[in-house]
Design a protein around this motif. Structure first.
Motif, PDB file in Angstrom:
ATOM      1  N   PHE A  87       0.799  -1.215   0.000  1.00  0.00           N
ATOM      2  CA  PHE A  87       0.000   0.000   0.000  1.00  0.00           C
ATOM      3  C   PHE A  87       0.840   1.277   0.000  1.00  0.00           C
ATOM      4  N   GLY A  88       2.157   1.150   0.008  1.00  0.00           N
ATOM      5  CA  GLY A  88       3.011   2.328  -0.033  1.00  0.00           C
ATOM      6  C   GLY A  88       3.094   3.079   1.283  1.00  0.00           C
ATOM      7  N   LEU A  89       2.961   2.367   2.391  1.00  0.00           N
ATOM      8  CA  LEU A  89       2.988   3.002   3.706  1.00  0.00           C
ATOM      9  C   LEU A  89       4.310   2.776   4.450  1.00  0.00           C
ATOM     10  N   ALA A  90       5.314   2.241   3.760  1.00  0.00           N
ATOM     11  CA  ALA A  90       6.575   1.916   4.412  1.00  0.00           C
ATOM     12  C   ALA A  90       7.261   3.148   4.999  1.00  0.00           C
ATOM     13  N   ASP A  91       7.210   4.269   4.298  1.00  0.00           N
ATOM     14  CA  ASP A  91       7.840   5.487   4.836  1.00  0.00           C
ATOM     15  C   ASP A  91       7.167   5.947   6.121  1.00  0.00           C
ATOM     16  N   LYS A  92       5.848   5.802   6.200  1.00  0.00           N
ATOM     17  CA  LYS A  92       5.143   6.160   7.440  1.00  0.00           C
ATOM     18  C   LYS A  92       5.586   5.250   8.584  1.00  0.00           C
ATOM     19  N   VAL A  93       5.768   3.973   8.269  1.00  0.00           N
ATOM     20  CA  VAL A  93       6.235   3.027   9.291  1.00  0.00           C
ATOM     21  C   VAL A  93       7.638   3.407   9.726  1.00  0.00           C
ATOM     22  N   TYR A  94       8.485   3.712   8.766  1.00  0.00           N
ATOM     23  CA  TYR A  94       9.858   4.101   9.092  1.00  0.00           C
ATOM     24  C   TYR A  94       9.872   5.341   9.986  1.00  0.00           C
ATOM     25  N   SER A  95       9.103   6.352   9.618  1.00  0.00           N
ATOM     26  CA  SER A  95       9.047   7.581  10.419  1.00  0.00           C
ATOM     27  C   SER A  95       8.588   7.297  11.841  1.00  0.00           C
ATOM     28  N   LYS A  96       7.618   6.415  11.967  1.00  0.00           N
ATOM     29  CA  LYS A  96       7.082   6.081  13.290  1.00  0.00           C
ATOM     30  C   LYS A  96       8.059   5.221  14.081  1.00  0.00           C
ATOM     31  N   THR A  97       8.649   4.220  13.440  1.00  0.00           N
ATOM     32  CA  THR A  97       9.523   3.292  14.173  1.00  0.00           C
ATOM     33  C   THR A  97      10.862   3.911  14.555  1.00  0.00           C
ATOM     34  N   LYS A  98      11.299   4.939  13.845  1.00  0.00           N
ATOM     35  CA  LYS A  98      12.572   5.550  14.247  1.00  0.00           C
ATOM     36  C   LYS A  98      12.399   6.396  15.516  1.00  0.00           C
ATOM     37  N   LYS A  99      11.155   6.745  15.849  1.00  0.00           N
ATOM     38  CA  LYS A  99      10.874   7.510  17.064  1.00  0.00           C
ATOM     39  C   LYS A  99      10.633   6.602  18.273  1.00  0.00           C
ATOM     40  N   ILE A 100      10.281   5.348  18.009  1.00  0.00           N
ATOM     41  CA  ILE A 100       9.967   4.397  19.079  1.00  0.00           C
ATOM     42  C   ILE A 100      11.033   3.311  19.077  1.00  0.00           C
ATOM     43  N   PRO A 101      11.688   3.070  20.202  1.00  0.00           N
ATOM     44  CA  PRO A 101      12.703   2.008  20.240  1.00  0.00           C
ATOM     45  C   PRO A 101      12.116   0.636  19.853  1.00  0.00           C
ATOM     46  N   SER A 102      12.908  -0.137  19.122  1.00  0.00           N
ATOM     47  CA  SER A 102      12.471  -1.474  18.688  1.00  0.00           C
ATOM     48  C   SER A 102      12.069  -2.339  19.867  1.00  0.00           C
ATOM     49  N   GLN A 103      12.797  -2.213  20.957  1.00  0.00           N
ATOM     50  CA  GLN A 103      12.490  -2.992  22.165  1.00  0.00           C
ATOM     51  C   GLN A 103      11.075  -2.682  22.654  1.00  0.00           C
ATOM     52  N   PRO A 135       8.142  -8.755  16.304  1.00  0.00           N
ATOM     53  CA  PRO A 135       9.501  -9.263  16.491  1.00  0.00           C
ATOM     54  C   PRO A 135      10.541  -8.175  16.197  1.00  0.00           C
ATOM     55  N   LYS A 136      11.501  -8.030  17.099  1.00  0.00           N
ATOM     56  CA  LYS A 136      12.517  -6.978  16.988  1.00  0.00           C
ATOM     57  C   LYS A 136      13.276  -7.074  15.666  1.00  0.00           C
ATOM     58  N   GLN A 137      13.598  -8.277  15.236  1.00  0.00           N
ATOM     59  CA  GLN A 137      14.331  -8.466  13.983  1.00  0.00           C
ATOM     60  C   GLN A 137      13.509  -7.973  12.787  1.00  0.00           C
ATOM     61  N   LEU A 138      12.204  -8.190  12.820  1.00  0.00           N
ATOM     62  CA  LEU A 138      11.332  -7.711  11.750  1.00  0.00           C
ATOM     63  C   LEU A 138      11.346  -6.187  11.693  1.00  0.00           C
ATOM     64  N   ILE A 139      11.279  -5.541  12.837  1.00  0.00           N
ATOM     65  CA  ILE A 139      11.296  -4.073  12.896  1.00  0.00           C
ATOM     66  C   ILE A 139      12.603  -3.537  12.314  1.00  0.00           C
ATOM     67  N   GLU A 140      13.719  -4.100  12.740  1.00  0.00           N
ATOM     68  CA  GLU A 140      15.029  -3.629  12.274  1.00  0.00           C
ATOM     69  C   GLU A 140      15.187  -3.843  10.768  1.00  0.00           C
ATOM     70  N   THR A 141      14.782  -4.995  10.274  1.00  0.00           N
ATOM     71  CA  THR A 141      14.859  -5.279   8.840  1.00  0.00           C
ATOM     72  C   THR A 141      13.980  -4.316   8.063  1.00  0.00           C
ATOM     73  N   TYR A 142      12.788  -4.080   8.570  1.00  0.00           N
ATOM     74  CA  TYR A 142      11.857  -3.195   7.875  1.00  0.00           C
ATOM     75  C   TYR A 142      12.370  -1.760   7.831  1.00  0.00           C
ATOM     76  N   LYS A 143      12.994  -1.303   8.896  1.00  0.00           N
ATOM     77  CA  LYS A 143      13.573   0.048   8.908  1.00  0.00           C
ATOM     78  C   LYS A 143      14.598   0.197   7.783  1.00  0.00           C
ATOM     79  N   LYS A 144      15.395  -0.842   7.580  1.00  0.00           N
ATOM     80  CA  LYS A 144      16.438  -0.796   6.549  1.00  0.00           C
ATOM     81  C   LYS A 144      15.851  -0.822   5.139  1.00  0.00           C
ATOM     82  N   LEU A 145      14.714  -1.489   4.971  1.00  0.00           N
ATOM     83  CA  LEU A 145      14.133  -1.672   3.637  1.00  0.00           C
ATOM     84  C   LEU A 145      13.035  -0.667   3.280  1.00  0.00           C
ATOM     85  N   ALA A 146      12.608   0.164   4.207  1.00  0.00           N
ATOM     86  CA  ALA A 146      11.424   1.010   4.015  1.00  0.00           C
ATOM     87  C   ALA A 146      11.464   1.849   2.737  1.00  0.00           C
ATOM     88  N   SER A 147      12.546   2.552   2.492  1.00  0.00           N
ATOM     89  CA  SER A 147      12.581   3.416   1.304  1.00  0.00           C
ATOM     90  C   SER A 147      12.582   2.591   0.026  1.00  0.00           C
TER      91      SER A 147
END
Length: 138
Positions: A77-93, A102-114
Motif C-alpha cells: 500500500f506504499g505506507l513503508a515510509d510512514k512506518v519508518y518515520s514512526k519506528t525511528k521515534k519508538i525504540p524497537s524494544q 519481532p525486533k528483527q522484523l522491525i530492524e529489517t523493515y527500517k532498513k528496507l522502508a525506502s
C-alpha cells in the motif's frame, strides 16, 4: 500492470471496452464491476485500518496474528515510509513489548522502508486513478 489488469478482467472485477469511431479503434476504457467495487472498497478499508494502526504506534490489542503479513500489506500500500518515520521515534524494544512485533522484523523493515515504497505502485495507482465516475481500475 497488464498482468494485473488481465487478471482483474478474467476474474470479473473489471470490464474493458474499446471505443471506436468509424473503423478506427480509439481507446480502451475500463470500469469496475460490482464485484470489483466490493474488492476495491475492502482494500480501501484495510488501507485505512493500516494507516490507523501505524498512527496508533501499532497498538493492536493483540489482534494481529502475523506481523509479517501486516508489513507485507503495508509495503504493497506504499505506507513503508510512514512506518519508518514512526519506528525511528519508538525504540524497537518498546515495539516488541508493546505490540508484539519481532525486533528483527522491525530492524529489517527500517532498513528496507525506502526501497519498499518505490515498488508499491499498484494500490496507489488504482487509488489515484479512481475519480467520482470510477472509470478506471480496481
Amino acid at each position: 500492470m497488464n498482468d494485473s489488469k488481465n487478471f482483474l478482467i478474467e476474474n470479473g472485477f473489471l470490464v474493458e471496452k474499446e471505443r471506436r469511431l468509424l473503423y478506427f479503434n480509439l481507446k480502451k476504457r475500463q470500469h469496475s464491476t460490482i464485484k470489483g467495487e466490493k474488492l476495491y472498497n475492502h482494500l480501501k478499508e484495510y488501507f485505512h485500518y493500516l494507516e490507523d494502526l501505524i498512527e496508533q504506534n501499532f497498538d493492536s490489542q493483540n489482534e494481529i496474528e502475523s506481523w509479517e503479513e501486516v508489513f507485507t500489506w503495508i509495503s504493497l500500500f506504499g505506507l513503508a515510509d510512514k512506518v519508518y518515520s514512526k519506528t525511528k521515534k519508538i525504540p524497537s524494544q518498546q515495539l516488541a513489548i508493546q505490540a508484539g512485533i519481532p525486533k528483527q522484523l522491525i530492524e529489517t523493515y527500517k532498513k528496507l522502508a525506502s526501497f519498499l515504497d518505490s515498488f508499491s505502485i499498484g494500490f496507489t495507482y488504482a487509488s489515484n486513478s479512481m475519480n467520482s465516475s470510477r472509470s478506471c481500475c480496481v
